[in-house]
Scaffold this active site. Structure first.
Site, short mmCIF file in Angstrom:
data_model
loop_
_atom_site.label_atom_id
_atom_site.label_comp_id
_atom_site.label_asym_id
_atom_site.label_seq_id
_atom_site.Cartn_x
_atom_site.Cartn_y
_atom_site.Cartn_z
N HIS A 91 0.74 -1.05 -0.02
CA HIS A 91 0.09 0.14 -0.28
C HIS A 91 0.87 1.46 -0.06
CE1 HIS A 91 -4.00 -1.89 0.53
NE2 HIS A 91 -3.22 -2.96 0.96
N CYS A 138 -7.67 -1.28 3.61
CA CYS A 138 -8.14 -2.20 4.57
C CYS A 138 -8.98 -1.37 5.53
CB CYS A 138 -7.32 -3.26 5.07
SG CYS A 138 -7.96 -4.25 6.21
P1 HMG Z 1 -17.24 -13.13 13.03
O1 HMG Z 1 -18.38 -12.10 13.10
O2 HMG Z 1 -16.32 -13.59 14.03
O3 HMG Z 1 -17.82 -14.59 12.31
O4 HMG Z 1 -16.72 -12.73 11.57
P2 HMG Z 1 -18.90 -15.62 12.79
O5 HMG Z 1 -18.68 -16.74 12.09
O6 HMG Z 1 -19.46 -15.49 14.25
O7 HMG Z 1 -20.11 -15.25 11.79
C1 HMG Z 1 -21.02 -13.96 12.21
C2 HMG Z 1 -22.00 -13.88 10.93
O8 HMG Z 1 -21.47 -13.68 9.64
C3 HMG Z 1 -23.09 -15.04 10.76
O9 HMG Z 1 -24.13 -14.50 10.40
C4 HMG Z 1 -22.37 -15.69 9.73
O10 HMG Z 1 -23.13 -16.52 9.05
C5 HMG Z 1 -21.93 -14.54 8.87
P3 HMG Z 1 -25.55 -14.40 11.50
O11 HMG Z 1 -25.48 -15.82 11.91
O12 HMG Z 1 -24.96 -13.33 12.59
O13 HMG Z 1 -26.34 -13.93 10.61
N1 HMG Z 1 -20.72 -15.20 8.07
C6 HMG Z 1 -20.62 -14.87 6.40
N2 HMG Z 1 -21.49 -14.61 5.93
C7 HMG Z 1 -21.14 -14.64 4.42
N3 HMG Z 1 -20.04 -15.18 4.01
C8 HMG Z 1 -19.18 -15.32 5.06
C9 HMG Z 1 -19.34 -15.41 6.36
N4 HMG Z 1 -18.83 -15.97 7.36
C10 HMG Z 1 -19.42 -15.42 8.69
N5 HMG Z 1 -17.89 -16.01 4.53
C11 HMG Z 1 -15.19 -13.20 9.46
C12 HMG Z 1 -15.50 -13.48 11.28
C13 HMG Z 1 -14.00 -13.73 9.20
C14 HMG Z 1 -16.39 -13.91 8.77
C15 HMG Z 1 -15.24 -11.77 9.52
O14 HMG Z 1 -14.47 -11.21 10.28
C16 HMG Z 1 -14.99 -11.27 8.03
O15 HMG Z 1 -15.61 -11.59 7.14
N6 HMG Z 1 -14.01 -10.47 7.97
C17 HMG Z 1 -13.24 -9.91 6.82
C18 HMG Z 1 -12.53 -8.76 6.93
C19 HMG Z 1 -11.85 -8.37 5.61
O16 HMG Z 1 -12.63 -8.87 4.59
N7 HMG Z 1 -11.00 -7.46 5.54
C20 HMG Z 1 -10.38 -7.00 4.37
C21 HMG Z 1 -9.46 -8.21 3.82
S1 HMG Z 1 -7.90 -8.47 4.14
C22 HMG Z 1 -6.91 -7.31 3.46
O17 HMG Z 1 -7.66 -6.38 2.94
C23 HMG Z 1 -5.54 -7.16 3.61
C24 HMG Z 1 -5.07 -7.78 2.16
O18 HMG Z 1 -5.51 -7.04 1.04
C25 HMG Z 1 -3.45 -7.86 2.17
C26 HMG Z 1 -2.80 -6.71 2.94
O19 HMG Z 1 -2.96 -5.46 2.40
O20 HMG Z 1 -1.94 -6.75 3.93
C27 HMG Z 1 -5.58 -9.24 1.88
MG MG Z 2 -4.28 -5.17 0.74
#
Ligand code: HMG
Ligand code: MG
Length: 298
Positions: A210, A241
């Protein structure tokens, strides 16, 4: 210097890393058109979207619609980010053939970004990796905060090496080393990459910078000199992010391609088309183009 590659594969992450951080939700049709345009500009790998929880990232809640509608150009790969088995299943339901998982090198960041410790997050990925292997789905692994963390500050290189080796041992074909908050500088970036490359072959490593502090191209050059040949970038420099305060856009794809082409390193990218795509996206998002090359040529 003789480690410098002749050819680099750019992994375009704008449609995922870029759009996940937009304040307003970008219309599904714009995302689809963006990816189709990028496919036409010679990129070989385009990360299309992410199947994370829509509660966490509402910006990409339309992942299934986007993935289904994009024209998959033969020879181009369209990986998608998945945080768990639920995401993997959603991705597979619409035919995804390559996924990316993500862990952090910093414990504090891991908890903020995915609500789990580093080890828990890797555990969570085990079923994804197992299923992917059975389904012949390729898995890329990201590591965030490899050069510093917004919550814990310094991240020891040994932690980056440990996570990289673990993801590689678990079957990730490539590990992308992410400077999530754009805090690194060239000597540190090179030292981090050199340490990881002692445990994971350089051919299986990518860098993901980034550009928060304007260091991304310098860092990339330092890493190219060690032989890295896969670079993540985001058209028009979109990105960041949402769980990493201060993380601004990814390095712009146009700027990376311009630098590489100027150094005689091929990417397969058609510069004119790429620059036009960056301009087009900035107009759709209603914000400045973060690509210096895009502005100079525009
Ligand atoms: P949580 O709230 O701890 O998870 O999130 P959970 O398992 O308790 O689930 C909560 C709710 O989310 C439930 O629904 C699940 O069904 C739903 P409810 O029962 O409350 O209605 N759920 C989902 N729904 C759709 N698709 C799914 C999913 N999983 C759970 N896959 C979790 C944990 C990991 C899911 C959450 O924290 C999350 O999705 N985080 C993503 C964060 C993210 O995307 N960050 C950006 C990406 S990383 C990045 O950008 C860095 C990178 O570019 C590299 C760099 O720059 O260094 C890669
Ligand atoms: Mg990134």
């Amino acid at each position: 210097m003789n480690a410098m590659p002749n050819q680099v594969r750019i992994v375009e992450v704008g449609a995922r890393d870029g759009l996940q951080n937009e304040k307003t939700i970008v219309p599904t049709q714009v995302k689809i058109e963006l990816i189709d345009r990028l496919s036409d500009s010679g990129l070989q790998t385009i990360e299309a979207t992410s199947f994370v929880s829509p509660k966490w990232i509402p910006q990409l809640a339309d992942a299934a619609d986007v993935y289904t509608a994009i024209k998959k150009k033969p020879g181009v790969r369209y990986p998608v980010l998945v945080p768990n088995l639920q995401g993997y299943e959603r991705a597979r339901a619409v035919g995804a053939t390559e996924v990316a998982i993500f862990a952090a090198a910093s414990e504090a960041f891991s908890r903020k970004n995915i609500n789990a410790s580093i080890d828990e997050s890797i555990e969570r990925f085990l079923p994804v990796l197992e299923r992917a292997q059975a389904d012949h789905v390729a898995v890329r692994g990201y590591i965030s905060t490899v050069l510093g963390c917004p919550y814990q500050g310094e991240v020891p290189i040994a932690d980056v090496v440990r996570v990289a080796k673990r993801l590689r041992d678990l079957g990730c074909y490539e590990i992308s080393l992410g400077d999530t908050i754009g805090i690194g500088t060239p000597v540190k970036a090179r030292a981090m990459l050199a340490a990881v490359a002692k445990q994971v072959p350089m051919a299986a490593l990518a860098v993901h910078f980034h550009d928060t502090r304007g260091q991304a191209l310098a860092n990339i050059l330092a890493c190219l000199e060690l032989g890295v040949a896969v670079i993540d970038a985001s058209v028009s420099g979109a990105g960041g992010c949402p769980y990493a305060h201060g993380a601004s856009g990814n390095v712009a794809t146009e700027d990376v391609a311009y630098m590489l082409h100027g150094m005689g390193i091929s990417t397969g990218i058609n510069m004119e088309k790429l620059v036009a795509n960056g301009r087009w996206l900035s107009e759709r998002l209603g914000r400045a183009n973060n690509s210096k090359v895009g502005l100079a040529i525009a």
